[in-house]
Design an enzyme around this catalytic site. Structure first.
Site, PDB file in Angstrom:
ATOM      1  N   TYR A   1       3.243   9.749  -0.566  1.00  0.00           N
ATOM      2  CA  TYR A   1       4.325   9.142   0.220  1.00  0.00           C
ATOM      3  C   TYR A   1       5.682   9.348  -0.466  1.00  0.00           C
ATOM      4  O   TYR A   1       6.727   9.158   0.163  1.00  0.00           O
ATOM      5  CB  TYR A   1       4.109   7.641   0.442  1.00  0.00           C
ATOM      6  CG  TYR A   1       2.822   7.255   1.148  1.00  0.00           C
ATOM      7  CD1 TYR A   1       2.005   8.213   1.748  1.00  0.00           C
ATOM      8  CD2 TYR A   1       2.416   5.924   1.210  1.00  0.00           C
ATOM      9  CE1 TYR A   1       0.821   7.855   2.373  1.00  0.00           C
ATOM     10  CE2 TYR A   1       1.238   5.558   1.843  1.00  0.00           C
ATOM     11  CZ  TYR A   1       0.438   6.530   2.411  1.00  0.00           C
ATOM     12  OH  TYR A   1      -0.737   6.171   3.034  1.00  0.00           O
TER      13      TYR A   1
ATOM     14  N   ASP B   1       0.848  -1.198   0.000  1.00  0.00           N
ATOM     15  CA  ASP B   1       0.000   0.000   0.000  1.00  0.00           C
ATOM     16  C   ASP B   1       0.882   1.246   0.000  1.00  0.00           C
ATOM     17  O   ASP B   1       1.575   1.527   0.974  1.00  0.00           O
ATOM     18  CB  ASP B   1      -0.883  -0.002   1.257  1.00  0.00           C
ATOM     19  CG  ASP B   1      -1.852   1.176   1.269  1.00  0.00           C
ATOM     20  OD1 ASP B   1      -2.944   1.042   0.701  1.00  0.00           O
ATOM     21  OD2 ASP B   1      -1.500   2.243   1.827  1.00  0.00           O
TER      22      ASP B   1
ATOM     23  N   LYS C   1      -2.631   5.953  -4.303  1.00  0.00           N
ATOM     24  CA  LYS C   1      -3.713   6.896  -4.005  1.00  0.00           C
ATOM     25  C   LYS C   1      -3.403   8.262  -4.596  1.00  0.00           C
ATOM     26  O   LYS C   1      -2.238   8.676  -4.646  1.00  0.00           O
ATOM     27  CB  LYS C   1      -3.884   7.059  -2.479  1.00  0.00           C
ATOM     28  CG  LYS C   1      -3.763   5.769  -1.700  1.00  0.00           C
ATOM     29  CD  LYS C   1      -4.029   5.938  -0.228  1.00  0.00           C
ATOM     30  CE  LYS C   1      -3.623   4.689   0.533  1.00  0.00           C
ATOM     31  NZ  LYS C   1      -2.194   4.591   0.847  1.00  0.00           N
TER      32      LYS C   1
HETATM   33  P1  NAD Z   1       0.775   1.474  11.917  1.00  0.00           P
HETATM   34  O1  NAD Z   1      -0.394   1.374  12.836  1.00  0.00           O
HETATM   35  O2  NAD Z   1       1.042   0.394  10.947  1.00  0.00           O
HETATM   36  O3  NAD Z   1       2.025   1.720  12.851  1.00  0.00           O
HETATM   37  C1  NAD Z   1       3.320   1.735  12.376  1.00  0.00           C
HETATM   38  C2  NAD Z   1       4.247   1.934  13.540  1.00  0.00           C
HETATM   39  O4  NAD Z   1       3.988   0.945  14.534  1.00  0.00           O
HETATM   40  C3  NAD Z   1       5.706   1.727  13.124  1.00  0.00           C
HETATM   41  O5  NAD Z   1       6.279   2.933  12.716  1.00  0.00           O
HETATM   42  C4  NAD Z   1       6.332   1.211  14.394  1.00  0.00           C
HETATM   43  O6  NAD Z   1       6.684   2.297  15.206  1.00  0.00           O
HETATM   44  C5  NAD Z   1       5.208   0.463  15.054  1.00  0.00           C
HETATM   45  N1  NAD Z   1       5.278  -1.000  14.816  1.00  0.00           N
HETATM   46  C6  NAD Z   1       5.116  -1.681  13.654  1.00  0.00           C
HETATM   47  N2  NAD Z   1       5.227  -2.998  13.872  1.00  0.00           N
HETATM   48  C7  NAD Z   1       5.474  -3.153  15.184  1.00  0.00           C
HETATM   49  C8  NAD Z   1       5.690  -4.290  16.000  1.00  0.00           C
HETATM   50  N3  NAD Z   1       5.647  -5.518  15.508  1.00  0.00           N
HETATM   51  N4  NAD Z   1       5.917  -4.080  17.328  1.00  0.00           N
HETATM   52  C9  NAD Z   1       5.941  -2.836  17.848  1.00  0.00           C
HETATM   53  N5  NAD Z   1       5.730  -1.717  17.128  1.00  0.00           N
HETATM   54  C10 NAD Z   1       5.510  -1.877  15.794  1.00  0.00           C
HETATM   55  O7  NAD Z   1       0.668   2.910  11.229  1.00  0.00           O
HETATM   56  P2  NAD Z   1       0.779   3.547   9.798  1.00  0.00           P
HETATM   57  O8  NAD Z   1       2.083   3.334   9.160  1.00  0.00           O
HETATM   58  O9  NAD Z   1       0.307   4.929   9.973  1.00  0.00           O
HETATM   59  O10 NAD Z   1      -0.332   2.770   8.952  1.00  0.00           O
HETATM   60  C11 NAD Z   1      -0.061   1.623   8.148  1.00  0.00           C
HETATM   61  C12 NAD Z   1      -0.277   1.937   6.706  1.00  0.00           C
HETATM   62  O11 NAD Z   1      -1.590   2.466   6.481  1.00  0.00           O
HETATM   63  C13 NAD Z   1       0.625   3.062   6.161  1.00  0.00           C
HETATM   64  O12 NAD Z   1       1.955   2.640   5.969  1.00  0.00           O
HETATM   65  C14 NAD Z   1      -0.105   3.424   4.903  1.00  0.00           C
HETATM   66  O13 NAD Z   1       0.139   2.464   3.897  1.00  0.00           O
HETATM   67  C15 NAD Z   1      -1.555   3.369   5.375  1.00  0.00           C
HETATM   68  N6  NAD Z   1      -2.049   4.695   5.793  1.00  0.00           N
HETATM   69  C16 NAD Z   1      -3.038   5.272   5.052  1.00  0.00           C
HETATM   70  C17 NAD Z   1      -3.540   6.518   5.389  1.00  0.00           C
HETATM   71  C18 NAD Z   1      -4.642   7.114   4.586  1.00  0.00           C
HETATM   72  O14 NAD Z   1      -4.999   8.293   4.794  1.00  0.00           O
HETATM   73  N7  NAD Z   1      -5.239   6.388   3.676  1.00  0.00           N
HETATM   74  C19 NAD Z   1      -3.023   7.219   6.491  1.00  0.00           C
HETATM   75  C20 NAD Z   1      -2.007   6.614   7.253  1.00  0.00           C
HETATM   76  C21 NAD Z   1      -1.553   5.355   6.900  1.00  0.00           C
END
Ligand code: NAD
Length: 278
Positions: free
Chosen positions: A51, A46, A76
């Site tokens: 990004y 994704d 997106k």
């Molecule tokens: P997420 O909830 O996936 O959190 C990511 C963070 O959680 C990492 O930076 C790390 O600090 C922590 N993490 C990851 N794996 C872990 C583990 N196993 N143990 C402990 N901590 C851990 O948050 P995100 O990146 O904001 O969301 C995931 C994806 O969703 C994004 O990469 C993107 O592709 C999508 N997204 C979309 C929108 C939108 O507006 N459509 C907005 C934000 C994110």
């Protein structure tokens, strides 16, 4: 590891229910992170124009040895490209950056009700064109509230295949998920771990200890059992592998309910009703 289930979208296309998100991964780190994910078995990536790492996602897929058809890729539309001419150009830019003739799923990133005269329908029509041309195999939206979806329902020809929304134990999104379920729109949960904020919750920690899993695995499993599509982000190879290792255990209905009860309608990101994309 048991296999990742597919979700069938309202147009018949299959999407792996679990994938890898690349928001906030620096372009210089993206190819390595995506390569690690593909090696670990992820087959769904994704990304987004905003990004700034579509090209690096494309490079990692191209060098993986996998056929293009084996990896489901979502991107997106940029918030700055909602005018139809800009949207067409931006979509072409996505295919060019990814180095591919089609994207599996293309989304309007934000509805931006206070910008472009609130007219996301004209933007949606550009996505419909890409869909008809086969250059976007599925099209959908992100951060759309039921009122935005209702408007598309009334005015659009193609119903969105997905709505990608912020969802995690602190924001369970019951109303949006119910609307989507009623209208055959699959829900994708972004920030599924609440960017890490939910992992210290005692309820989640105690379920994790009992299951012999980590808090992150428990939360990701909770999403899977609720039926949402998820793509956690990490640049740490061990966490990338940890996050996909959730298909060999199950939460009880009571565990799922206990995690759902953590809801406090708390967002980590902007409110779609007021966010103007800047
Ligand atoms: P997420 O909830 O996936 O959190 C990511 C963070 O959680 C990492 O930076 C790390 O600090 C922590 N993490 C990851 N794996 C872990 C583990 N196993 N143990 C402990 N901590 C851990 O948050 P995100 O990146 O904001 O969301 C995931 C994806 O969703 C994004 O990469 C993107 O592709 C999508 N997204 C979309 C929108 C939108 O507006 N459509 C907005 C934000 C994110």
């Amino acid at each position: 590891m048991s296999s990742i289930p597919d979700i069938t979208l309202n147009n018949g296309q299959a999407v792996p229910q679990f994938g890898f998100g690349v928001f906030l991964i620096e372009p210089k780190d993206t190819a390595a992170a995506v390569s690690t994910a593909l090696e670990a078995g992820y087959r769904h990536i994704d990304t987004a124009q905003m990004y700034g790492n579509e090209a690096e996602v494309g490079q990692a897929i191209a060098s993986s040895g996998l056929d293009r058809g084996e990896v489901f890729v979502t991107s997106k539309l940029s918030n700055d490209a909602h005018e139809p001419g800009d949207a067409r150009q931006a979509f072409d830019g996505t295919l060019k950056a990814l180095g591919t003739g089609y994207v599996d799923l293309f989304l309007i990133h934000w509805p931006l009700p206070a910008r472009y005269g609130g007219d996301f329908v004209q933007t949606w029509q550009v996505l419909e064109e890409a869909y008809r041309q086969g250059r976007a195999r599925s099209i959908g939206v992100s951060n759309f509230q039921p009122r935005h979806l209702r408007r598309l329902h009334g005015e659009a020809e193609v119903i969105p295949a997905v709505n990608q929304i912020e969802a995690h134990p602190y924001l369970t999104q019951d109303d949006v998920r119910a609307f989507c379920s009623e209208h055959q729109i699959a829900v994708e949960a972004w920030s599924p771990l609440g960017r890490g904020a939910v992992l210290g919750e005692p309820v989640i920690q105690s379920i994790a200890a009992r299951a012999g899993k980590t808090p992150a695995q428990v939360v990701l499993r909770w999403h899977i059992q609720r039926g949402d599509i998820v793509f956690p982000k990490s640049v740490t190879p061990d966490r990338i592998r940890e996050n996909i290792d959730i298909f060999d255990f199950e939460l009880s209905a009571a565990d799922v309910e206990d995690i759902t009860l953590l809801n406090k309608n708390e967002r980590t990101g902007p409110d779609p009703d007021t966010f103007n994309g800047r």
